[in-house]
Each structure stands twice: as structure tokens, then as C-alpha cells.
Design a protein around this motif. Structure first.
Motif, short mmCIF file in Angstrom:
data_model
loop_
_atom_site.label_atom_id
_atom_site.label_comp_id
_atom_site.label_asym_id
_atom_site.label_seq_id
_atom_site.Cartn_x
_atom_site.Cartn_y
_atom_site.Cartn_z
N PRO A 258 0.91 -1.05 0.26
CA PRO A 258 -0.04 -0.09 0.03
C PRO A 258 0.81 1.34 -0.03
O PRO A 258 2.01 1.04 0.22
CB PRO A 258 -0.92 -0.10 1.32
CG PRO A 258 0.12 -1.03 2.38
CD PRO A 258 0.82 -1.99 1.14
N LYS A 259 0.32 2.37 -0.39
CA LYS A 259 0.90 3.78 -0.51
C LYS A 259 1.21 4.15 0.90
O LYS A 259 2.24 4.83 1.26
CB LYS A 259 0.27 4.74 -1.30
CG LYS A 259 0.48 4.31 -2.82
CD LYS A 259 -0.58 5.41 -3.72
CE LYS A 259 -0.19 5.08 -5.00
NZ LYS A 259 -0.88 6.12 -5.95
N THR A 260 0.32 3.87 2.01
CA THR A 260 0.62 4.21 3.24
C THR A 260 0.23 3.32 4.27
O THR A 260 -0.58 2.36 3.77
CB THR A 260 -0.48 5.65 3.44
OG1 THR A 260 -0.15 5.99 4.87
CG2 THR A 260 -1.95 5.28 3.51
N ALA A 261 0.36 3.31 5.41
CA ALA A 261 0.31 2.12 6.31
C ALA A 261 -1.22 2.21 6.99
O ALA A 261 -1.73 3.17 7.11
CB ALA A 261 1.29 2.49 7.65
N PRO A 262 -1.71 1.06 6.94
CA PRO A 262 -3.21 0.87 7.24
C PRO A 262 -3.33 1.21 8.73
O PRO A 262 -4.51 1.19 9.31
CB PRO A 262 -3.26 -0.60 6.83
CG PRO A 262 -2.24 -1.39 7.04
CD PRO A 262 -1.18 -0.15 6.68
N THR A 263 -2.22 1.30 9.56
CA THR A 263 -2.45 1.49 11.05
C THR A 263 -1.43 2.75 11.37
O THR A 263 -0.64 3.05 10.63
CB THR A 263 -1.96 0.28 11.70
OG1 THR A 263 -0.60 -0.17 11.38
CG2 THR A 263 -2.78 -0.98 11.46
N GLY A 264 -1.70 3.18 12.53
CA GLY A 264 -1.13 4.51 13.11
C GLY A 264 -0.59 4.08 14.47
O GLY A 264 -1.11 2.94 15.06
N VAL A 265 0.05 5.00 15.13
CA VAL A 265 0.61 5.00 16.49
C VAL A 265 0.00 6.08 17.33
O VAL A 265 0.30 7.30 16.86
CB VAL A 265 2.29 4.68 16.23
CG1 VAL A 265 2.66 4.98 17.80
CG2 VAL A 265 2.60 3.46 15.78
N ALA A 266 -0.41 5.77 18.37
CA ALA A 266 -0.64 6.90 19.38
C ALA A 266 0.46 7.41 20.12
O ALA A 266 0.98 6.66 21.18
CB ALA A 266 -2.09 6.24 20.30
N ASP A 267 1.25 8.41 19.65
CA ASP A 267 2.20 8.85 20.08
C ASP A 267 2.51 9.00 21.63
O ASP A 267 3.59 8.77 22.02
CB ASP A 267 2.97 10.07 19.19
CG ASP A 267 4.27 10.33 19.42
OD1 ASP A 267 5.33 9.25 19.17
OD2 ASP A 267 4.73 11.32 20.13
N GLY A 268 1.62 9.47 22.32
CA GLY A 268 1.56 9.73 23.68
C GLY A 268 1.28 8.48 24.42
O GLY A 268 1.08 8.44 25.77
N THR A 269 1.34 7.23 24.06
CA THR A 269 1.09 6.15 24.98
C THR A 269 2.46 5.43 24.86
O THR A 269 2.21 3.87 25.16
CB THR A 269 -0.21 5.33 24.25
OG1 THR A 269 0.26 4.73 22.94
CG2 THR A 269 -1.28 6.10 24.05
N CYS A 270 3.64 5.63 24.46
CA CYS A 270 4.78 4.96 24.30
C CYS A 270 5.80 4.62 25.48
O CYS A 270 5.90 5.72 26.19
CB CYS A 270 5.69 5.43 22.96
SG CYS A 270 4.52 5.54 21.61
N PHE A 271 6.30 3.51 25.50
CA PHE A 271 7.24 3.07 26.53
C PHE A 271 8.45 2.55 25.73
O PHE A 271 8.46 1.67 24.87
CB PHE A 271 6.64 2.09 27.57
CG PHE A 271 7.85 1.80 28.48
CD1 PHE A 271 7.79 2.66 29.55
CD2 PHE A 271 8.40 0.65 28.43
CE1 PHE A 271 8.94 2.16 30.66
CE2 PHE A 271 9.31 0.08 29.56
CZ PHE A 271 9.61 1.07 30.30
N ARG A 272 9.66 3.21 26.18
CA ARG A 272 10.88 3.00 25.36
C ARG A 272 11.46 1.59 25.97
O ARG A 272 11.55 1.34 27.17
CB ARG A 272 11.75 4.17 25.56
CG ARG A 272 13.09 4.02 24.81
CD ARG A 272 13.20 3.87 23.68
NE ARG A 272 12.25 4.73 22.82
CZ ARG A 272 12.92 6.22 22.39
NH1 ARG A 272 14.10 6.47 22.82
NH2 ARG A 272 11.95 6.77 21.70
#
Length: 359
Positions: A258-272
Motif C-alpha cells: 500500500p502507499k501508506t500504512a493501514p495502521t498508526g501509532v498513538a504517540d503519547g502512549t509509548c514506553f521505550r
């Protein structure tokens, strides 16, 4: 970091190539001139064969890879066998388990060549150099773009959003006592809300219909509506705890792409998460082990690593695939916890979480 690295291949139905031992299984101490060096790892260590072969040719060592289960199992077994270890180098202890390994004397000191090129934020144990950072990754909530577009609903961007009524019954996560991403998500909430607030947050999340399953594969590949596997399984949860590198994997392994990902990331929920490697305290081939550690932070291996284990390199100027930069960039401000604080609280947090969420 457990079997963090296999998730991408599983998510799109493609398995990583099985790792096989290279060379014979003979071993010996540094003085015996052994030409076999053994790397003990969790199941998801992966590499390009040609890159490893080049190291073998240049160093004169044959590399034997011994996979020993998920990260927690592998670390615990390494501790139990530390007086007579199965290998020379251990790879795959992450920041959620690091203090346990160090407190039990698992590693001996060695400052790998090129350590000065490791990005400063990943450096730990600088006085003793018992471990070397190898890779990093972010555990984050992923969302199904099609679902939120269809329902004209903005996807969540933060932990706070997940307890709002508009996201009721949409999230699936993993059991914090049995799953690395599940534990990482719990630790992210502990970092965000502190000792006095994380339990209250989980009470609200439970009331908002969070679903808990045993492991990542079921959550991402069955329950989550946005993954290739979840679509086939008719998953009905458009939010899942996974990784920041999940969206680029959905593109890289798709056919057609696909040209773009079908999923995204909620950037404010991340743990490194950060993974480390170290020279085992009673390694039989310390000279070979040191050479192998040098290789693991070399530019050649660091450049090769992202598309094999779907993690980010920790070395300055290492190459990051375009798909990662575009569809799975690292979180700008992920939640983090000092490994010592994790060690002091992990078991009690998991026990409290289990009582609160699963009962």
C-alpha cells in the motif's frame, strides 16, 4: 525485550528465517585458541547471513547462535547457569530485566570498541561497562485507520484519551504477567501516573472496556482489526498495544504494497525499551566474545538490524529504513523508567495489576 522482534513477521504471516548454528560446537577458553564463539539469545535474534559471514571471515571466529525462549525465560536460565554458561555472549536483556541480570552477576566488564558512538541516552552502567546497548524500540498503542475514518472519530493520542467514553470497548492489550508488550504498557502507565496514580488509571481503563489477552500474537494478529492477520480473523478491536514499528511492517511485507500504512501509532502512549548484550561472567571464549560484542555495535550490524528485528539502532549515524522514518518513527517523548526502579517495583506492580484488572 522478549519476543518483541518476531511480531512484525507474525503480524503479516511471514516467519523470520530460523537461526542455525554456524560452525562446530567446540568451545574453549581464551588461551585455548577456540575459534567458536557462542551467542545466547531470546528467540527473536535475527540477522542477514551474509553480514554474519563477513564477520566470521574477518575475525576468524565461527558464530554459534543458541536461542533460549522469550527474554524472561532466557535471562532466568542464564542466571541459573551463570557458573557454567551455555555461551560467551548474551543478547536480549532489556531495561525491564536489566537490574535482575546485573544484581545476579551475569556479566563481566568489557567496554566494546565503538562504544563512544552509542547515542548517549542509551548508555548505562558507565562505571563498570557490564552491558552494551544494542537496539531500542517503543511499545505503543496502534490504531486501525480505516475504523476511525469510517466512524468519523479521531484516534486517541495519549494515555488519557484511552479512558474517554468515545473509546469504550475498543482497546485490547496483553497480560502484563505473561507478555513483554503487556508489561511495557503497564510500566508506561506507572511512569506516566506514578505510584499513586497508575492503579486509579487502570480502574478507569477496565471500566472503559479494555480487553486483556495472554500474548501479543493473539492481541495483534487476532483481536486487532487493523493488522493483516486481524482482518483475516475478523478482529473487532481497533486499538491494540503493539510497537511503533508495527505500521512499517504492514507495508514492507504486504503484497501488493500500500502507499501508506493501514495502521498508526498513538504517540503519547509509548514506553521505550532498550536491549543490551554482555560478556557472560564465566565465558569460555572471552576473546571471541569481545570480538562479537564489537561486531554487534559495528555500523555494518547496526545498519542491518532494523529490517531483521524491527528495532532501531543505537549507534550514531546508523541507517534507518525509509519505511521506519515515514510510518514508524520513534516517539519524541516516550515514557521511561530507570532500570533500578523497575527492579524494585516490577513484581509488586504486576501482582497489583493482576488483582486489579483480571479479577
Amino acid at each position: 525485550m522478549s519476543t518483541t522482534r518476531k511480531f512484525t513477521a507474525v503480524a503479516v504471516g511471514i516467519g523470520l528465517a530460523a537461526l542455525t548454528a554456524c560452525g562446530s560446537s567446540d568451545s574453549g577458553d581464551e588461551g585455548s585458541g577456540s575459534k567458536t564463539v557462542t551467542l545466547v539469545s531470546h528467540d527473536s535474534f535475527a540477522y542477514t547471513k551474509a553480514v554474519l559471514k563477513e564477520f566470521e571471515k574477518e575475525s576468524g571466529y565461527k558464530v554459534r547462535v543458541l536461542k533460549d525462549g522469550d527474554a524472561g525465560t532466557a535471562v532466568n536460565k542464564a542466571i541459573l547457569t551463570k557458573d557454567n554458561p551455555q555461551g560467551d555472549v548474551f543478547f536480549g536483556v532489556d531495561n525491564t530485566l536489566l537490574s535482575r541480570a546485573l544484581d545476579n552477576g551475569l556479566f563481566q566488564s568489557y567496554e566494546a570498541k565503538g562504544s563512544e558512538l552509542i547515542l548517549p541516552q542509551y548508555r548505562v552502567d558507565q562505571d563498570k561497562h557490564r552491558v552494551t546497548p544494542i537496539d531500542s524500540g517503543d511499545i505503543c498503542v496502534n490504531y486501525d485507520k480505516a475504523y476511525f475514518s469510517k466512524h468519523k472519530l479521531a484516534p486517541p493520542t495519549s494515555f488519557d484519551d484511552l479512558i474517554k467514553p468515545e473509546y469504550k470497548n475498543l482497546l485490547v492489550t496483553e497480560n502484563a504477567s505473561t507478555s513483554s508488550p503487556g508489561l511495557g504498557f503497564l510500566l508506561g502507565t506507572a511512569a506516566k501516573y506514578g505510584d499513586d496514580g497508575w492503579q486509579g488509571y487502570w480502574k478507569k481503563l477496565k471500566a472503559n472496556g479494555v480487553k486483556v489477552v495472554d500474548g501479543w500474537e493473539q492481541a495483534y494478529n487476532v483481536e486487532f482489526s487493523g493488522s493483516a492477520g486481524g482482518k483475516k480473523a475478523k478482529g473487532d478491536r481497533p486499538l491494540v498495544v503493539s510497537y511503533a514499528s508495527s505500521p512499517p511492517a504492514e507495508i514492507i511485507y504486504a503484497d501488493p504494497k500500500p502507499k501508506t500504512a493501514p495502521t498508526g501509532v498513538a504517540d503519547g502512549t509509548c514506553f521505550r525499551q532498550v536491549e543490551y548484550a554482555g560478556l557472560l561472567s564465566n565465558a569460555k571464549n572471552t576473546k571471541g566474545g569481545k570480538a562479537l560484542l564489537d561486531f554487534l555495535i559495528s555500523k555494518k550490524f547496526q545498519d542491518d538490524m532494523p529490517l531483521n528485528m524491527f528495532v532501531y539502532p543505537v549507534r550514531e549515524a546508523a541507517e534507518v529504513p525509509q519505511e521506519f522514518r515515514k510510518f514508524g518513527p520513534q516517539a519524541e517523548n516516550p515514557e521511561t523508567l530507570d532500570p533500578a526502579r523497575i527492579a524494585d517495583n516490577r513484581d509488586e506492580w504486576v501482582k497489583s495489576w493482576t488483582s486489579l484488572v483480571l479479577k
